[in-house]
Write a protein that holds these residues in place. Structure first.
Motif, PDB file in Angstrom:
ATOM      1  N   TYR A 347       0.816  -1.224   0.000  1.00 55.17           N
ATOM      2  CA  TYR A 347       0.000   0.000   0.000  1.00 55.17           C
ATOM      3  C   TYR A 347       0.850   1.275   0.000  1.00 55.17           C
ATOM      4  O   TYR A 347       0.391   2.324   0.417  1.00 55.17           O
ATOM      5  CB  TYR A 347      -0.911   0.008   1.241  1.00 55.17           C
ATOM      6  CG  TYR A 347      -1.725  -1.252   1.391  1.00 55.17           C
ATOM      7  CD1 TYR A 347      -2.839  -1.477   0.583  1.00 55.17           C
ATOM      8  CD2 TYR A 347      -1.377  -2.233   2.312  1.00 55.17           C
ATOM      9  CE1 TYR A 347      -3.589  -2.643   0.704  1.00 55.17           C
ATOM     10  CE2 TYR A 347      -2.120  -3.399   2.444  1.00 55.17           C
ATOM     11  CZ  TYR A 347      -3.218  -3.591   1.638  1.00 55.17           C
ATOM     12  OH  TYR A 347      -3.951  -4.743   1.756  1.00 55.17           O
ATOM     13  N   ASP A 348       2.091   1.199  -0.475  1.00 58.29           N
ATOM     14  CA  ASP A 348       3.015   2.323  -0.349  1.00 58.29           C
ATOM     15  C   ASP A 348       3.090   3.215  -1.582  1.00 58.29           C
ATOM     16  O   ASP A 348       3.990   4.039  -1.708  1.00 58.29           O
ATOM     17  CB  ASP A 348       4.421   1.816  -0.004  1.00 58.29           C
ATOM     18  CG  ASP A 348       4.990   0.876  -1.064  1.00 58.29           C
ATOM     19  OD1 ASP A 348       4.318   0.675  -2.099  1.00 58.29           O
ATOM     20  OD2 ASP A 348       6.089   0.341  -0.847  1.00 58.29           O
ATOM     21  N   GLY A 349       2.158   3.033  -2.525  1.00 57.20           N
ATOM     22  CA  GLY A 349       2.183   3.840  -3.732  1.00 57.20           C
ATOM     23  C   GLY A 349       2.949   3.217  -4.875  1.00 57.20           C
ATOM     24  O   GLY A 349       2.975   3.765  -5.984  1.00 57.20           O
ATOM     25  N   GLY A 350       3.562   2.086  -4.632  1.00 55.07           N
ATOM     26  CA  GLY A 350       4.314   1.405  -5.687  1.00 55.07           C
ATOM     27  C   GLY A 350       3.484   0.400  -6.455  1.00 55.07           C
ATOM     28  O   GLY A 350       4.027  -0.457  -7.152  1.00 55.07           O
ATOM     29  N   GLN A 351       2.169   0.500  -6.337  1.00 55.93           N
ATOM     30  CA  GLN A 351       1.277  -0.440  -7.010  1.00 55.93           C
ATOM     31  C   GLN A 351       0.722   0.187  -8.293  1.00 55.93           C
ATOM     32  O   GLN A 351       0.585   1.405  -8.397  1.00 55.93           O
ATOM     33  CB  GLN A 351       0.115  -0.827  -6.092  1.00 55.93           C
ATOM     34  CG  GLN A 351       0.529  -1.628  -4.871  1.00 55.93           C
ATOM     35  CD  GLN A 351       1.278  -0.806  -3.836  1.00 55.93           C
ATOM     36  OE1 GLN A 351       0.917   0.332  -3.556  1.00 55.93           O
ATOM     37  NE2 GLN A 351       2.341  -1.373  -3.285  1.00 55.93           N
ATOM     38  N   ASP A 352       0.408  -0.659  -9.249  1.00 56.96           N
ATOM     39  CA  ASP A 352      -0.256  -0.203 -10.475  1.00 56.96           C
ATOM     40  C   ASP A 352      -1.758  -0.227 -10.198  1.00 56.96           C
ATOM     41  O   ASP A 352      -2.408  -1.265 -10.340  1.00 56.96           O
ATOM     42  CB  ASP A 352       0.105  -1.110 -11.653  1.00 56.96           C
ATOM     43  CG  ASP A 352      -0.409  -0.572 -12.988  1.00 56.96           C
ATOM     44  OD1 ASP A 352      -1.374   0.216 -12.974  1.00 56.96           O
ATOM     45  OD2 ASP A 352       0.151  -0.948 -14.035  1.00 56.96           O
ATOM     46  N   GLU A 353      -2.286   0.901  -9.789  1.00 56.41           N
ATOM     47  CA  GLU A 353      -3.691   0.975  -9.390  1.00 56.41           C
ATOM     48  C   GLU A 353      -4.618   0.650 -10.560  1.00 56.41           C
ATOM     49  O   GLU A 353      -5.713   0.105 -10.369  1.00 56.41           O
ATOM     50  CB  GLU A 353      -4.016   2.359  -8.828  1.00 56.41           C
ATOM     51  CG  GLU A 353      -3.170   2.770  -7.618  1.00 56.41           C
ATOM     52  CD  GLU A 353      -3.430   1.911  -6.386  1.00 56.41           C
ATOM     53  OE1 GLU A 353      -4.495   1.280  -6.314  1.00 56.41           O
ATOM     54  OE2 GLU A 353      -2.562   1.880  -5.487  1.00 56.41           O
ATOM     55  N   ASP A 354      -4.179   0.984 -11.780  1.00 58.04           N
ATOM     56  CA  ASP A 354      -5.009   0.694 -12.956  1.00 58.04           C
ATOM     57  C   ASP A 354      -5.088  -0.811 -13.213  1.00 58.04           C
ATOM     58  O   ASP A 354      -6.142  -1.333 -13.594  1.00 58.04           O
ATOM     59  CB  ASP A 354      -4.452   1.406 -14.183  1.00 58.04           C
ATOM     60  CG  ASP A 354      -4.456   2.923 -14.022  1.00 58.04           C
ATOM     61  OD1 ASP A 354      -5.508   3.462 -13.633  1.00 58.04           O
ATOM     62  OD2 ASP A 354      -3.418   3.548 -14.264  1.00 58.04           O
ATOM     63  N   ALA A 355      -3.978  -1.522 -13.002  1.00 59.08           N
ATOM     64  CA  ALA A 355      -3.981  -2.977 -13.163  1.00 59.08           C
ATOM     65  C   ALA A 355      -4.858  -3.635 -12.108  1.00 59.08           C
ATOM     66  O   ALA A 355      -5.566  -4.616 -12.383  1.00 59.08           O
ATOM     67  CB  ALA A 355      -2.558  -3.520 -13.088  1.00 59.08           C
ATOM     68  N   ILE A 356      -4.810  -3.101 -10.889  1.00 63.03           N
ATOM     69  CA  ILE A 356      -5.653  -3.624  -9.813  1.00 63.03           C
ATOM     70  C   ILE A 356      -7.120  -3.504 -10.190  1.00 63.03           C
ATOM     71  O   ILE A 356      -7.914  -4.441 -10.011  1.00 63.03           O
ATOM     72  CB  ILE A 356      -5.344  -2.883  -8.497  1.00 63.03           C
ATOM     73  CG1 ILE A 356      -3.960  -3.303  -7.979  1.00 63.03           C
ATOM     74  CG2 ILE A 356      -6.422  -3.146  -7.449  1.00 63.03           C
ATOM     75  CD1 ILE A 356      -3.466  -2.491  -6.805  1.00 63.03           C
ATOM     76  N   VAL A 357      -7.490  -2.351 -10.754  1.00 66.58           N
ATOM     77  CA  VAL A 357      -8.873  -2.148 -11.201  1.00 66.58           C
ATOM     78  C   VAL A 357      -9.231  -3.139 -12.299  1.00 66.58           C
ATOM     79  O   VAL A 357     -10.310  -3.758 -12.273  1.00 66.58           O
ATOM     80  CB  VAL A 357      -9.069  -0.706 -11.690  1.00 66.58           C
ATOM     81  CG1 VAL A 357     -10.398  -0.560 -12.432  1.00 66.58           C
ATOM     82  CG2 VAL A 357      -9.017   0.271 -10.516  1.00 66.58           C
ATOM     83  N   TYR A 358      -8.314  -3.313 -13.265  1.00 67.00           N
ATOM     84  CA  TYR A 358      -8.615  -4.240 -14.362  1.00 67.00           C
ATOM     85  C   TYR A 358      -8.860  -5.657 -13.853  1.00 67.00           C
ATOM     86  O   TYR A 358      -9.825  -6.330 -14.275  1.00 67.00           O
ATOM     87  CB  TYR A 358      -7.484  -4.273 -15.402  1.00 67.00           C
ATOM     88  CG  TYR A 358      -7.641  -5.483 -16.294  1.00 67.00           C
ATOM     89  CD1 TYR A 358      -8.720  -5.563 -17.169  1.00 67.00           C
ATOM     90  CD2 TYR A 358      -6.801  -6.587 -16.177  1.00 67.00           C
ATOM     91  CE1 TYR A 358      -8.944  -6.705 -17.922  1.00 67.00           C
ATOM     92  CE2 TYR A 358      -7.009  -7.726 -16.932  1.00 67.00           C
ATOM     93  CZ  TYR A 358      -8.083  -7.785 -17.798  1.00 67.00           C
ATOM     94  OH  TYR A 358      -8.311  -8.920 -18.528  1.00 67.00           O
ATOM     95  N   LEU A 359      -8.005  -6.142 -12.975  1.00 72.01           N
ATOM     96  CA  LEU A 359      -8.152  -7.519 -12.490  1.00 72.01           C
ATOM     97  C   LEU A 359      -9.493  -7.720 -11.795  1.00 72.01           C
ATOM     98  O   LEU A 359     -10.153  -8.756 -11.975  1.00 72.01           O
ATOM     99  CB  LEU A 359      -6.999  -7.853 -11.541  1.00 72.01           C
ATOM    100  CG  LEU A 359      -5.625  -8.021 -12.199  1.00 72.01           C
ATOM    101  CD1 LEU A 359      -4.527  -8.088 -11.146  1.00 72.01           C
ATOM    102  CD2 LEU A 359      -5.587  -9.262 -13.089  1.00 72.01           C
TER     103      LEU A 359
END
Length: 668
Positions: A347-359
């Motif tokens: 949860y530190d900002g190093g995530q691909d938030e768009d990929a999370i949404v897609y999955l």
């Protein structure tokens, strides 16, 4: 919410705002994309690509950077001359109508795409049939519209698969011949084996078209085209149809985590721009995989990938997916620079938030297509909530693969002497999982069989596999290897989170590694096949390992013990190396000691009678027949008037007994 992930795991509460924002982002994106439902949104494959329209074909592609698109093929001598230029519509869409007299079933075609400053031959993004020329090795799209459409004989899996017992398979290497196997050969020769073995789900690898066979199907070039190496689309449909008739579900590896870099075969520079479907900056290339990374922020990319999900479910009746490379999708650094030792790393900002949404959207769409279809995540970071419903703060996968288990077994075999195997640590590693998630457990998959690595049996037996696998041969190394092979697999199986996976051939200890044809092996198919004759040979020990695997799978089919989530450790004697596990009404007792057998060994157990259901020491499984399976075992109180009972057994070295419990009759 009592079932929210932060309520289940208190350590996630400091990150509740991030989790909530991700859930809201998923729902917001769904509202933006779908006027009615994701199911209706994901119809791109019905609009784009080549489709019949009366006496004509109509073909559409989205290419916003293109200045012109011209259809070329056998009908035009592969030149741009003629009346085959697309009309440019709004929003970067190009469209062409062409007579069915000109373009016919099985004809080859491509697109010549023009852009400012250049042009290039391209295979349509939405092509549903792509073939390779045997001489030139070049790929082309092919018209596939046979006069007789395939008629399905059996329904898709329409009841929930509570405990998937997965047979992971690669069609091309499923033949014993040194060549590429076909869908039809798999249907005829391998499906009956899977049915007999008792597995209820098949996971097919390398289905989406890929230019390099040795990529194992993970460098996809054409998302909508089933690999023509293995046969026609209808032959794939028939394979799935026949499997359904056998009561077997079929899922496929779907690769939405990255794409091949090839320009002629792939979609990386389809319209001359690098950013049509992928990132156009330092995030464009996946350096570790030599591939391209999708830009999940673009609505057109979501349309492409979600339509692809629906396409395989609707057009080929697949029963779900195993999503490849999910870890790579979740993190901006693809998870390569993280140890994942703290929750902060999720949860530190190093995530691909768009990929999370897609999955999450993909998982919602899967259920809209078929409420009983399943999705499995290949994910190694331990991302919390991966296999948790979206409304509970998760991403909606049904299962995650227990990817740490094979690595654990390899490390144990390589680094510890047999007498140093700690039974308590083994139980912890095999049974440890997130409470809110379902997992698919496995001792080894195709990953552990690739060249440069070894399967479990090959690692244990090594060169003795070549000369000492006859039932008449004497080899202490083979005896040890077979015993541990059975123990490792049953320990993994009895502690399985919610399902189990096996790669084809590993159930009988298939020899050697997997190595696809390449320059380094003179393009040989010797190691890209399965030697079924080994297990069919009654004089070899492979048959005994196969018999044990069948008995192990039948144990779940008959007793349904994996359906019981609670796994209880009754005994973990480190000195004796004895491990006793209770699950539902079954008692699994392992003696891992390499040389010590125990007489009248007491195991703490619920009172009652116990009968042997499975004995790894049986001669039919390559054992030494040291146990009488017909004996009834009755518990005894540990002391006079004690409520604690023990069952006493003879436990030979390197064996496992599975006992079924019958409670004592109550006397009133």
């Amino acid at each position: 919410m009592p079932n929210h992930i932060t309520a289940i795991d208190a350590f996630l509460q400091p990150f509740s705002s991030v989790i909530s924002s991700r859930t809201e982002a998923i729902l917001k994106k769904e509202r933006q994309l779908a006027k009615s439902s994701l199911y209706d949104f994901a119809n791109g494959y019905k609009y784009f690509g080549l489709h019949p329209s009366g006496e004509d074909w109509i073909i559409r592609e989205w290419a916003p950077n293109a200045t012109a698109i011209i259809l070329i093929g056998e009908f035009s001598g592969w030149t741009e001359e003629g009346q085959f230029q697309f009309d440019k519509l709004a929003n970067g869409v190009f469209e062409l109508k062409v007579s069915k007299q000109i373009l016919q079933h099985t004809d080859l075609y491509k697109l010549m795409v023009h852009w400012d400053g250049g042009k290039g031959e391209r295979i349509p993004v939405w092509a549903n049939r792509v073939v390779q020329d045997e001489e030139t090795k070049l790929f082309s799209a092919q018209v596939w519209q046979p006069d007789i459409q395939y008629v399905w004989q059996n329904e898709s899996q329409r009841s929930a698969i509570e405990v998937p017992l997965i047979y992971e398979a690669h069609v091309g290497m499923a033949t014993e011949n040194e060549g590429v196997g076909s869908y039809s050969e798999f249907m005829t020769d391998v499906l009956p084996r899977i049915k007999e073995a008792g597995y209820n789900t098949i996971q097919l690898m390398a289905i989406q078209e890929h230019p390099y066979y040795g990529s194992f199907g993970y460098h996809v070039s054409s998302l909508f085209a089933p690999s023509s190496r293995f046969g026609t689309p209808d032959e794939l449909r028939e394979l799935i149809d026949v499997a359904h008739g056998m009561g077997i579900a079929v899922i496929m590896d779907i690769v939405h985590s990255h794409a091949v870099k090839n320009e002629l075969e792939g979609i990386g520079l389809f319209d001359g721009s690098p950013y049509q479907f992928f990132h156009d900056n330092e995030r464009r290339e996946h350096a570790a995989w030599d591939s391209l990374c999708y830009n999940y922020a673009r609505h057109e990319v979501l349309h492409l990938l979600l339509s692809n999900v629906k396409y395989w479910l609707e057009e080929f009746h697949f029963d779900g997916f195993r999503f490849d490379g999910v870890t790579s999708m979740l993190y901006l650094d693809h998870g390569l620079e993280r140890s994942f030792t703290q929750y902060q790393m999720y949860y530190d900002g190093g995530q691909d938030e768009d990929a999370i949404v897609y999955l999450a959207l993909a998982n919602k769409l899967i259920k809209q297509c078929n409420s009983h279809a399943i999705s499995i995540a290949e994910e190694m970071s331990g991302y919390p909530g991966l296999a948790t419903p979206i409304e509970q703060g998760g991403l909606g996968f049904d299962f995650r693969l227990a990817m740490g288990t094979p690595d654990y077994w390899i490390k144990l075999i390589k680094e510890k002497k047999d007498e140093e195997w700690g039974v308590g640590n083994i139980f912890y590693e095999l049974s440890n999982k997130r409470a809110e998630e379902k997992t698919i457990s496995y001792a080894e998959s195709h990953d552990q069989a690739l060249v440069g690595d070894k399967t479990i049996l090959f690692r244990l037996i090594d060169s003795d596999m070549y000369w000492a696998m006859s039932k008449t041969d004497k080899s202490l190394k083979v005896d040890r290897g077979m015993a541990l092979h059975k123990l490792i697999r049953l320990m993994t199986f009895c502690c399985a989170g919610n399902g189990y996976l096996n790669f084809m051939g590993n159930e009988f200890g298939h020899p050697e590694w997997i190595d696809f044809p390449r320059a380094g092996n003179d393009w040989s198919y010797k190691y890209a096949r399965r030697q079924w004759s080994l297990v069919d040979n009654k004089e070899l020990r492979f048959e005994q390992l196969d018999a044990f695997d069948k008995a192990m799978i039948a144990l779940q089919r008959n007793e349904q013990f994996i359906n019981e989530p609670h796994i209880q450790c009754l005994e973990a004697n480190e000195q004796d190396q004895v491990l006793a596990i209770r699950r539902k009404h079954l008692l699994f007792i392992f003696n891992l000691h390499p040389s010590q057998s125990y007489t009248f060994y007491g195991i703490s157990a619920p009172a009652g009678k116990y009968n042997v259901l499975l004995n790894s020491d049986a001669s039919s499984f390559g054992g030494f027949n040291r146990i009488d399976d017909g004996i009834d075992y009755f518990t005894r109180p540990e002391a006079q008037m004690s409520n604690r009972h023990r069952v006493h057994l003879y436990l030979p070295s390197r064996t496992v007994l599975v006992l079924k419990h019958t409670p004592p009759k109550r006397i009133f």
